[in-house]
Write a protein that holds these residues in place. Structure first.
Motif, mmCIF file in Angstrom:
data_model
loop_
_atom_site.group_PDB
_atom_site.id
_atom_site.type_symbol
_atom_site.label_atom_id
_atom_site.label_comp_id
_atom_site.label_asym_id
_atom_site.label_seq_id
_atom_site.Cartn_x
_atom_site.Cartn_y
_atom_site.Cartn_z
ATOM 1 N N GLU A 15 40.761 34.247 42.335
ATOM 2 C CA GLU A 15 40.101 33.626 43.420
ATOM 3 C C GLU A 15 40.905 32.791 44.021
ATOM 4 O O GLU A 15 41.197 32.688 45.206
ATOM 5 N N LYS A 16 41.261 31.587 43.166
ATOM 6 C CA LYS A 16 42.081 30.540 43.746
ATOM 7 C C LYS A 16 43.503 31.256 43.919
ATOM 8 O O LYS A 16 44.046 30.432 45.134
ATOM 9 N N ASN A 17 43.845 32.385 43.698
ATOM 10 C CA ASN A 17 45.165 32.812 44.174
ATOM 11 C C ASN A 17 44.866 33.859 45.252
ATOM 12 O O ASN A 17 45.528 34.811 45.595
ATOM 13 N N GLY A 18 43.747 33.761 46.247
ATOM 14 C CA GLY A 18 43.226 34.467 47.465
ATOM 15 C C GLY A 18 42.564 35.776 47.236
ATOM 16 O O GLY A 18 42.510 36.359 48.325
ATOM 17 N N HIS A 19 42.186 36.043 45.823
ATOM 18 C CA HIS A 19 41.558 37.314 46.031
ATOM 19 C C HIS A 19 40.172 37.288 46.156
ATOM 20 O O HIS A 19 39.511 36.346 45.861
ATOM 21 N N PHE A 84 32.458 48.926 27.840
ATOM 22 C CA PHE A 84 33.508 47.687 27.810
ATOM 23 C C PHE A 84 33.717 47.341 29.349
ATOM 24 O O PHE A 84 33.301 48.059 30.335
ATOM 25 N N GLN A 85 34.221 46.261 29.426
ATOM 26 C CA GLN A 85 34.419 45.552 30.731
ATOM 27 C C GLN A 85 35.751 45.448 31.083
ATOM 28 O O GLN A 85 36.522 44.939 30.133
ATOM 29 N N MET A 86 36.246 45.774 32.119
ATOM 30 C CA MET A 86 37.704 45.750 32.689
ATOM 31 C C MET A 86 37.764 44.604 33.860
ATOM 32 O O MET A 86 37.462 44.835 34.592
ATOM 33 N N LEU A 87 38.651 43.720 33.415
ATOM 34 C CA LEU A 87 39.106 42.699 34.153
ATOM 35 C C LEU A 87 40.195 43.219 34.892
ATOM 36 O O LEU A 87 41.069 43.652 34.252
ATOM 37 N N GLY A 88 40.244 42.959 36.259
ATOM 38 C CA GLY A 88 41.255 43.378 36.957
ATOM 39 C C GLY A 88 41.534 42.717 38.097
ATOM 40 O O GLY A 88 40.580 42.097 38.922
ATOM 41 N N ASN A 89 42.710 42.845 38.542
ATOM 42 C CA ASN A 89 43.117 42.157 40.041
ATOM 43 C C ASN A 89 43.770 43.279 40.897
ATOM 44 O O ASN A 89 44.533 44.203 39.930
ATOM 45 N N PHE A 90 43.649 43.595 42.068
ATOM 46 C CA PHE A 90 43.962 44.688 42.765
ATOM 47 C C PHE A 90 44.693 44.007 44.025
ATOM 48 O O PHE A 90 44.203 43.139 44.697
#
Ligand code: SER
Length: 889
Positions: A15-19, A84-90
Motif C-alpha cells: 500500500e505504501k508503494n502505491g498499490h 491456504f492464503q496467498m499474499l500477492g502484488n499485481f
C-alpha cells in the motif's frame, strides 16, 4: 511473527508503494474453468487478458485459496495444505520485472523493526527461467544477489500458467534455506525440501493455448500489456518466520492441531503416523470452515464433494486417533473459527451456519459408518465362526460401494480383529465396476459404432425432425443404416441395425424418459422392430432394432409407427414425476433438487438431493398431495420460451444441466413448472393413481423414491390388499391388529432363540471339566487335544478352549487344542497359558501345523490362535500333529 501480522505487513508494504488493497474474493471461483480459487491472481485474470479494464494499475491482496490436487500429501510433507492464503502484488501494465524484483527483496530482507520480514539474505537463493537473462541481471546488478545464489530452471519450475489456456509467463522464485539438517547443499536445484520456495514472481506477458499442465503448451500470443503477478504462501512464510518445522505447527493451524491431540488423547510428536493424522485434521477442519463460510454445502459433486471429502477424511482420522466414535468436529470447528477470526471477522457472524453444516455432515457420516460397521461386524463374526481369517473381497467391496467405506478403513478394522482382507478380489471388483460403468456409458452413447460415424451421418442427413410431440406415425426416409458398427447401404432379415431417418415420431431416451418402441415398415419389402432409440449426438436420432422380415435400403420410404400404449404409459410416469418433484419440494424446500429420474411404463424412479430420509409419514403426505392434485384434472401445457423468461417464471431446471436459449416449459397450472423436453399426458387425471413404493438412499446425500402409476399402481394395491387378507386369515387376527400380533411373535421368537443359545453354550462349557481331565503330558507340557462336543459353534469353541485352559492353571506349560466342525468346515482353536508361552510354545505356530493338515490356514497371537481348513475328515490327524509338535518342542 504471527500469521495475521505477516499479512498486515505485506499489505501495508505494498500500500505504501502505491498499490490498492483489494479484499480476498470468495473461494467459489467466478471463472467457469475453475471450481474453487487456487491462486491469488484468479480474480484479476480478466485484467491480464485485457478483457476488462482494471479500476487500479497496481493491487495487493491476501487471497483465500483451495488446492486439493495433492490432498494425499497433506500432513506428510511440511508444506501441503488444502486451504491456504496467498499474499500477492499485481501490476496491470504498470511496472514489470525491474520493480517487482527489488520490491520483493526489500520486503523479505528489511529488518523486522523497520516493518519487513527480516530474513537474513545469506539464507536466500533465487531461480530464474532458463532464457530470462533480464531477470538474472536485475537480481545481480540491481539487488546485488551473488551469481552463485542464482539458478536457472526450466519450464516445469519457472514458467507459470493456470494449467489451462490463459495468461502465462516466465517466473522467478525466492527460496529460503532451512539448513543442512533438511537436506543436501546446492540450492533449489539440489533439494526442494531444504530450500523451500517462499515467493513466486510471475512476469505475466503471454497467452498460452491448449496443452499440458505445466509444459507442452503453445504460446499463442502476447498479452495486451506486460503484467506482474506474485504469490507468496502465507502459511509457508509463517513457518519460516516462526521457526517451526512445517505449516501445521504455525500459530493458527497449530491451535487446531493441539486441540485435536488433546481431544483424542494423543500427543503430537510421539508417533509419526499419528502426527500425520493430526496434521490432516488440523488442515482439513480449517479448510472446511472456510469453504462453508463461502457458501459451499457438502454434496456429491464439484465443490460440495471437495468439502464432503475433507470433512470425511477429518472424521475418519479423528476416529483412528481417539479409537472412539466421539464427535469432535464441533469443538475443532470452534477452535478454527477462533484462530482465523482476526483475519476473517465475518467468520464470527457465520459461526452458527458453519457449525450447523459441519455438525450435520458429521452426524450423517456417523450414520453411514454405523450402518457399514454393523455389516462389517456381521461379516467378521461369520468369518471367524467359519474358522476363516480372511475378510472376503466381495464384502469389502460392498462396504465401499454401498456404505462409502474407504478400503483402508476396512483393512484397519479387519486387522484389529486379527483378520486380513482379500484385497486382490476387492481390487478386481473395483476394476470390474469401473469397466462396466465405462462399457455402459459407451454402449449407451455409442452403440456399436464409433462416434465419428455418427458425426458423418449427422453431417450427411442433417438433424432428425422430431414429430413425436404431436404424431405417433410418420412417412419418413431412411438416411443412414449401420450394421456391425459400419455404414451400410442396406440390411436384411435377422440383422441388427441402427437406422437414421429424416424425421421420426420416436422419442429418443433422454431426460429420464425411456425411448419409444415400434416398427418401421417399407411397403411390401421389409419390416424393422425398433427396440430402442438414442441420440448419440444432439439432433441425431438413431433407431436400434432388428430387421424382422425382408430388406430395407437407404432412401427407402418407411412408415414409422410407435407403440402408443407404451408411450402413453411412459407419459403417465413422466407427468407423475413432475408432480412428485413439486410435492417433494413443498415438503423439503428447494434444496430437494432433481438428481436423476427414469420414467418407464407404469413405473418411475426419481432421485433427489436430501440430507436425511423423508420417513414414512412425510412420504405418505407427499403421496397424498400428488393424488389430490392429479384428481383436479389439471391441463398439462407445453410452450417454448426464452430461458431467462422460463427461469423467471420459477421453472425448475436440472442442476448442472446445460440449456439452450429457447427451452420447452411444461406447466401443470402453477403447481408444477419445469424445463423439460419430454412428452406428457394432456391432463393430470389420466394418471389415475400414483402409489409411492418407498424411499431409499443411493449414495450419500442422494435419495430415491419409486412409484407405480395408473393400472400398475392399482394392481399393486390390489395384490397387497389380498396379501394382508391372507395374513389376517393365517394368523387369525383382524387386519388392523396384524402389526402388534407380528411384533409379539417376533419378540417371543427372539427370546426363545436367546434361551436356546444360552443353553447350548452352557452345555458346551459343562463339558469343560471333563475335557480338562483328559489332559495328557507331551514333552514338558500338559496337552488337551480333542474335538469339541458336536454342534459347537466357532465362537463357543473359543470360549470352551479358554475355559479349559483356565481350569488347567499356570503351574506348568498348558496347551489346549480343540476342533469343531460348524457348517461342514473344520475349525481349530489353540490356546497356550503363560507358562507355556514362556517355554517358547506359540499358539499361532501350532495352529499353522493343524491348519496345514486340514488343508487351510490360520494364525493369531502366541496366547490364542484360530485356523481352519476344508477337510473335516482330518481333524484327528491335525490334533495328533499338534501333540507331536508340542512333544518335540
Ligand atoms: N500465480 C502464481 C502462483 O500461484 C503467483 O501468484 O504461484
Amino acid at each position: 511473527m504471527e500469521t495475521a501480522e505477516i499479512a498486515r505487513r505485506f499489505l501495508s508494504f505494498f500500500e505504501k508503494n502505491g498499490h490498492t488493497v483489494v479484499p480476498s474474493a470468495s473461494l467459489i471461483a467466478e471463472d467457469p474453468t475453475l471450481l474453487l480459487v487456487p491462486a491469488g491472481m484468479v480474480p484479476f485474470k480478466p485484467f491480464f487478458l485485457g478483457q476488462r479494464t482494471p479500476p487500479y494499475d497496481t493491487a495487493t491482496s491476501v487471497q483465500k485459496c483451495i488446492r486439493t490436487k495433492d490432498i494425499e500429501e497433506v500432513g506428510k510433507t511440511s508444506r501441503h495444505a488444502t486451504f491456504f492464503q496467498m499474499l500477492g502484488n499485481f501490476s496491470f501494465g504498470d511496472y514489470f520485472k525491474e520493480k517487482a524484483i527489488p520490491l520483493a527483496w526489500e520486503l523479505v530482507t528489511t529488518p523486522v523493526e523497520d516493518g519487513g520480514f527480516g530474513i537474513d539474505p545469506d539464507k536466500l537463493w533465487v531461480t530464474v527461467y532458463l532464457e530470462d537473462d533480464e531477470a538474472e541481471r536485475i537480481w545481480r546488478e540491481v539487488v546485488g544477489v551473488r551469481p552463485e545464489r542464482i539458478q536457472r530452471m526450466g519450464m516445469e519450475e519457472n514458467y507459470w500458467s493456470m494449467g489451462v489456456p490463459g495468461p502465462c509467463g516466465p517466473c522467478s522464485e525466492i527460496f529460503y534455506d532451512r539448513g543442512p539438517e533438511y537436506g543436501a547443499e546446492g540450492g533449489p536445484q539440489a533439494d526442494e525440501n531444504r530450500y523451500i520456495e517462499i515467493w513466486n514472481l510471475v512476469f505475466m506477458q503471454y497467452e498460452r493455448g491448449e496443452g499440458g499442465d505445466k509444459t507442452g503448451f503453445p504460446i499463442i500470443g502476447e498479452l495486451p500489456k506486460r503484467n506482474i503477478d506474485t504469490g507468496m504462501g502465507l502459511e509457508r512464510l509463517a513457518s519460516v518466520l516462526q521457526g517451526v518445522d512445517n505449516i501445521y505447527e504455525t500459530d493458527i493451524i497449530g491451535r487446531v492441531l493441539r486441540r485435536a491431540a488433546e481431544l483424542t488423547g494423543t500427543r503430537y510428536g510421539d508417533d509419526s503416523d499419528q502426527d500425520v493424522m493430526l496434521r490432516v485434521v488440523a488442515d482439513h477442519v480449517r479448510s472446511a470452515v472456510m469453504l462453508v463460510a463461502d457458501g459451499v454445502k457438502p454434496g456429491n459433486e464439484k465443490a460440495g464433494y471437495v468439502l464432503r471429502r475433507i470433512l470425511r477424511r477429518s472424521i475418519r482420522n479423528l476416529r483412528l486417533l481417539s479409537g472412539s466414535d466421539t464427535a469432535f468436529l464441533h469443538e475443532l470447528t470452534a477452535v478454527s473459527i477462533d484462530a482465523m477470526k482476526d483475519i476473517y471477522p465475518d467468520l464470527l457472524d457465520k459461526a452458527d451456519v458453519i457449525h450447523g453444516v459441519i455438525d450435520t455432515e458429521e452426524k450423517n457420516f456417523a450414520e453411514t459408518l454405523r450402518a457399514g460397521t454393523a455389516l462389517f461386524g456381521r461379516v467378521a463374526e461369520r468369518t471367524r465362526a467359519e474358522g476363516g481369517s480372511v475378510f472376503s473381497g466381495s464384502e469389502a467391496f460392498q462396504l465401499h460401494d454401498t456404505y462409502g467405506f474407504p478400503i483402508d478403513l476396512t483393512l484397519e478394522m479387519a486387522a484389529e480383529q486379527g483378520l486380513s482382507v482379500d484385497e486382490s478380489a476387492f481390487r478386481e471388483l473395483m476394476q470390474k465396476q469401473r469397466e462396466t460403468a465405462k462399457a455402459d456409458a459407451r454402449a449407451k452413447k455409442l452403440g456399436n459404432a464409433d462416434i465419428s460415424l455418427y458425426a458423418q451421418l449427422l453431417e450427411g442427413a442433417g438433424a432428425t425432425d422430431f414429430l413425436g410431440y404431436s404424431d405417433s406415425r410418420s412417412e419418413s426416409r431412411i438416411k443412414g443404416i449401420v450394421v456391425d458398427g459400419a455404414a451400410s447401404p442396406a440390411a436384411r432379415e435377422g440383422e441388427r441395425v441402427e437406422i437414421v431417418l429424416d424425421s421420426t415420431p420416436f422419442y429418443a431416451e433422454s431426460g429420464g424418459q425411456l425411448a419409444d418402441t415400434g416398427t418401421l415398415s417399407v411397403d411390401g419389402r421389409g419390416l424393422v422392430d425398433v427396440e430402442d432409440v438414442q441420440k448419440p449426438l444432439p439432433g441425431l436420432f438413431v433407431h436400434r432394432g432388428t430387421v424382422r422380415s425382408g430388406e430395407i435400403a437407404l432412401e427407402d420410404t418407411v412408415h414409422a409407427s410407435i407403440d402408443t400404449d407404451r408411450r402413453h404409459a411412459i407419459e403417465r410416469s413422466h407427468s407423475a414425476t413432475h408432480l412428485i418433484h413439486s410435492a417433494l419440494r413443498n415438503a423439503l424446500g428447494p434444496t430437494a433438487g432433481q438428481a436423476g429420474s427414469e420414467n418407464r411404463p407404469g413405473h418411475l424412479r426419481f432421485d433427489f438431493t436430501a440430507d436425511n430420509a423423508l420417513g414414512g409419514e412425510r412420504l405418505a403426505e407427499v403421496e397424498e398431495e400428488v393424488n389430490t392434485v392429479l384428481a383436479r384434472d389439471i391441463e398439462v401445457q407445453t410452450q417454448e420460451r426464452g430461458l431467462e423468461e422460463a427461469l423467471r417464471m420459477g421453472a425448475m431446471a436440472m442442476f448442472g444441466e446445460k440449456y439452450g436459449d429457447r427451452v420447452r416449459v411444461v406447466e401443470m397450472s402453477d403447481y408444477s413448472v419445469e424445463l423439460c423436453g419430454g412428452t406428457h399426458v394432456p391432463s393430470t387425471a389420466r394418471l389415475g393413481i400414483v402409489k409411492l413404493l418407498g424411499e431409499s438412499s443411493i449414495g450419500s446425500g442422494v435419495r430415491r423414491v419409486e412409484a407405480a402409476v395408473g393400472a400398475d399402481a392399482f394392481r399393486r394395491l390390489s395384490r397387497e390388499s389380498a396379501l394382508v387378507g391372507q395374513l389376517s386369515e393365517q394368523l387369525k387376527t383382524p387386519r388392523e391388529e396384524l402389526p402388534e400380533r407380528i411384533d409379539a411373535m417376533v419378540s417371543r421368537l427372539r427370546t426363545a432363540e436367546k434361551e436356546i443359545e444360552r443353553l447350548r453354550a452352557a452345555q458346551v462349557l459343562q463339558a469343560a471339566g471333563s475335557i480338562a481331565e483328559g489332559a495328557r503330558r507331551h514333552g514338558s507340557a500338559l496337552v488337551v487335544a480333542q474335538a469339541a462336543p458336536e454342534g459347537t459353534s466357532g465362537d463357543d469353541l473359543r470360549k470352551l478352549v479358554l475355559d479349559v485352559r483356565g481350569r488347567l492353571g499356570e503351574d506348568e506349560p498348558v496347551v489346549v487344542a480343540m476342533t469343531a466342525v460348524p457348517k461342514d468346515r473344520p475349525v481349530v482353536v489353540i490356546a497356550v497359558n503363560k507358562a507355556g508361552q514362556k517355554a517358547g510354545v506359540k499358539a499361532g505356530e501350532l495352529v499353522g501345523v493343524a491348519a496345514r493338515v486340514l488343508g487351510g490356514g490360520g494364525g493369531g497371537k502366541p496366547d490364542i490362535a484360530q485356523g481352519g481348513g476344508s477337510d473335516a475328515g482330518k481333524v484327528d490327524e491335525a490334533l495328533r500333529a499338534v501333540e507331536a509338535r508340542v512333544a518335540s518342542a
